[in-house]
Structure formats: C-alpha cells, structure tokens
Design an enzyme around this catalytic site. Structure first.
Site, PDB file in Angstrom:
ATOM      1  N   CYS A 186     -13.212   7.823  -0.581  1.00  0.00           N
ATOM      2  CA  CYS A 186     -12.696   7.205   0.641  1.00  0.00           C
ATOM      3  C   CYS A 186     -11.211   6.880   0.466  1.00  0.00           C
ATOM      4  O   CYS A 186     -10.835   6.152  -0.453  1.00  0.00           O
ATOM      5  CB  CYS A 186     -13.486   5.935   0.940  1.00  0.00           C
ATOM      6  SG  CYS A 186     -12.844   4.992   2.325  1.00  0.00           S
ATOM      7  N   CYS A 194      -9.336   5.102   2.407  1.00  0.00           N
ATOM      8  CA  CYS A 194      -8.953   3.900   3.162  1.00  0.00           C
ATOM      9  C   CYS A 194      -9.162   2.611   2.382  1.00  0.00           C
ATOM     10  O   CYS A 194      -9.119   1.532   2.958  1.00  0.00           O
ATOM     11  CB  CYS A 194      -9.741   3.856   4.467  1.00  0.00           C
ATOM     12  SG  CYS A 194      -9.488   5.341   5.457  1.00  0.00           S
ATOM     13  N   CYS A 217     -17.273  10.092   0.119  1.00  0.00           N
ATOM     14  CA  CYS A 217     -17.632  10.344   1.510  1.00  0.00           C
ATOM     15  C   CYS A 217     -18.793  11.337   1.609  1.00  0.00           C
ATOM     16  O   CYS A 217     -18.753  12.385   0.944  1.00  0.00           O
ATOM     17  CB  CYS A 217     -16.408  10.883   2.253  1.00  0.00           C
ATOM     18  SG  CYS A 217     -16.620  10.975   4.034  1.00  0.00           S
ATOM     19  N   CYS A 255     -19.799   7.557   2.393  1.00  0.00           N
ATOM     20  CA  CYS A 255     -20.057   6.415   1.511  1.00  0.00           C
ATOM     21  C   CYS A 255     -21.425   5.797   1.813  1.00  0.00           C
ATOM     22  O   CYS A 255     -22.054   6.096   2.824  1.00  0.00           O
ATOM     23  CB  CYS A 255     -18.955   5.377   1.661  1.00  0.00           C
ATOM     24  SG  CYS A 255     -18.872   4.646   3.310  1.00  0.00           S
ATOM     25  N   CYS A 303     -18.395   3.269   9.042  1.00  0.00           N
ATOM     26  CA  CYS A 303     -17.306   4.012   8.410  1.00  0.00           C
ATOM     27  C   CYS A 303     -16.026   3.182   8.497  1.00  0.00           C
ATOM     28  O   CYS A 303     -15.444   3.029   9.575  1.00  0.00           O
ATOM     29  CB  CYS A 303     -17.111   5.364   9.097  1.00  0.00           C
ATOM     30  SG  CYS A 303     -15.790   6.356   8.371  1.00  0.00           S
TER      31      CYS A 303
END
Length: 144
Positions: free
Chosen positions: A83, A85, A102, A104, A113
C-alpha cells in the site's frame, strides 16, 4: 571558504560567503518512475479486483492513477504491491508480513481501502467506473 559539518557531512558556506538562492540540499527527490509493465500489471489487477469486489474507482481518476503508480513502484522496488498510502519504518518487513500488500486485509475483510482505490458504491467519492486506461494514468500523473 567552506567548513565541513561533521554531523551531516555536507559543505556549509562560511559567514563571509554571500547568501545565494539554491534548491534545498536536504530535499531528496525520486528520480525513477515505475516501469510501464508494472503500471500495466497493477492497472489490470485494479480493474479485476474492482469488478470482483463490487467496488468502484474514485470519481477523480487522478486519485486512482496515483495509487496505481504507487503500487507499481512498490512492485518494482519491493517485489510486492505494498500500500503506497501509508508510512512504514521497514517496508521489506511489511511486505514479508503481507498485511498491507494490496488488496490489504482491511479491504479483503471489510471493503475499507485507505487509498481510495476501491470504493463501495455508497462512498461519496465513488465514481461509476471500474476501468482506467494506461493513457489516463499517464495523463493524470504527467506533471507529478
């Protein structure tokens, strides 16, 4: 005349040197882009997973594009689509654990998400598309 700053090992102008405007020497900028192959793999994965999970891409395709490129970059550099982010102290350890790869665990278990790549239809930011082209990704991220 310059002096050597032992803590950071960089040259520091002496007081006698006039102030000059330069880019911040402490800013590190990424030079590499993810490979087109990895971007395409992650694009196809994202489309398939959106269909499979009944989720949709963000109404702003720029969000979708940035996340897909982030996943592709991690696939290239770490070997897995970690991920993009989240902040990690040790990305390699996170990849090995698999929790944030991902899709996740929160996405698989609860359709949550964090990146806003896969959005449920009731999400205010959900668009009505489950597809994105490579050209859309390139266009959305061209000036980044």
């Amino acid at each position: 005349m310059t002096t050597q700053a032992s803590t950071f090992a960089v040259a520091v102008p002496s007081v006698a040197t006039p102030f000059r405007r330069h880019r911040n020497p402490f800013v590190v900028r990424a030079q590499a882009e993810p490979s087109d192959k990895s971007v395409e793999i992650m694009r196809k994965f994202s489309e398939q997973y959106a269909r499979k999970s009944g989720t949709y891409f963000c109404v702003d395709k720029g969000v979708t594009s940035v996340v897909i490129k982030g996943l592709a970059d991690h696939k290239d550099t770490l070997g897995a689509p970690l991920c993009p982010c989240r902040h990690y102290d040790d990305k390699a350890a996170e990849v090995a654990q698999g929790f944030w790869n991902c899709p996740c665990v929160p996405m698989r278990e609860r359709k949550e998400c964090h990146c806003m790549l896969f959005l449920t239809p009731d999400n205010d930011f959900a668009g009505n598309e489950q597809t994105i082209t490579l050209d859309e990704i390139k266009e959305s991220t061209a000036n980044m």
